[in-house]
Scaffold this active site. Structure first.
Site: not given
Ligand code: G3P
Ligand code: CA
Length: 245
Positions: A8-9, A35, A37, A50, A112, A114, A230
């Site tokens: 995640h990120r 993943e 954004d 993000h 993602e 955004k 994470d």
């Molecule tokens: O893809 C899962 C997650 O990234 C969604 O929430 O706010 O971290 O972008 P956020």
């Molecule tokens: Ca995300």
């Protein structure tokens, strides 16, 4: 089948989020997916960030939409996480794709869109064009909290995989599923656990953000398709205990 681990990120728990060092760390840990954004700068560049503002993660202030790439590149995206990462820049989507290529990465790239706070006009077309550089052996997965962004991107590239993100309200995701625009759901793990799981046999479930051993154990026992975490290195260890090598 093992539950896949999506970083995640990047490796957000151990590196400054959404930076090249964060993605490199996730790849080195053996994450199955990365993943991140994407947003659009003032001069139309695809920026990895993000928040809509750069204040939380960098030493500068302002909204991505009001800053040029040159201005964004002046921001230090590492120092707030730790002085060890001073000098890390905000990456562009192009730079992330280059990193995946340089590492011969063969997993999933989850981008993602955004667009849930600012509906960047034309971002889907620009992303699609940039994705021409993504090697065909990397699996492309688009997600968004904004169903309109999914609809637009689906029209541009119906061959990609699409997932609907949601935190509480599943209604819009249901509509997308009903019209066969998505094949997977990305729910908040807290929401999911409060509802004691989610039975939707035709869709793949990938909860976020799964950081505690307790949540990881829950998801691995449920054998969800993937988790977002994470801490990809830690998740790989926990998965080994529950699902084996
Ligand atoms: O893809 C899962 C997650 O990234 C969604 O929430 O706010 O971290 O972008 P956020
Ligand atoms: Ca995300």
């Amino acid at each position: 089948m093992q539950t896949k681990i999506y970083a995640h990120r990047g490796s957000k728990g151990t590196r400054p989020e959404n930076t090249l060092v964060s993605f490199q760390s996730a790849i080195d840990a053996g994450a199955d997916g990365i993943e991140t954004d994407v947003q659009l700068s003032k001069d139309g560049e695809l920026i990895i960030m993000h928040d809509e503002k750069i204040d939380r993660t960098t030493n500068l202030t302002g909204k991505v939409v009001n800053l040029t790439l040159a201005e964004l590149k002046k921001a230090d995206a590492g120092i707030k996480f730790s002085p060890d990462y001073q000098g890390e820049q905000i990456p562009t989507l192009k730079e992330v794709i280059e990193l995946l290529k340089d590492n011969n990465f063969k997993g999933t790239f989850n981008l993602e869109l955004k667009t849930n706070h600012i509906e960047y006009h034309g971002i889907e077309e620009l992303v699609d064009k940039q994705m021409e550089q993504l090697p065909s052996d990397i699996h492309l997965l688009y997600s968004s909290f904004n169903p309109n962004s999914i609809r637009r991107m689906q029209k541009i590239n119906p061959d990609a995989e699409f997932a609907s993100l949601f935190q509480f309200k599943i209604k819009e995701s249901r509509q997308l599923a009903k019209h066969h625009l998505i094949t997977s759901l990305h729910p908040d793990v807290t929401w999911l656990r409060e509802r004691h799981g989610l039975f939707w046999p035709k869709l793949l479930i990938r909860p976020w953000t799964v950081n505690s051993v307790k949540d990881m154990t829950y998801c691995f026992k449920k054998k969800y398709d993937a988790i977002f975490t994470d801490y990809p290195a830690k998740a790989i260890e926990v998965r080994k205990d529950i699902q084996g090598d």
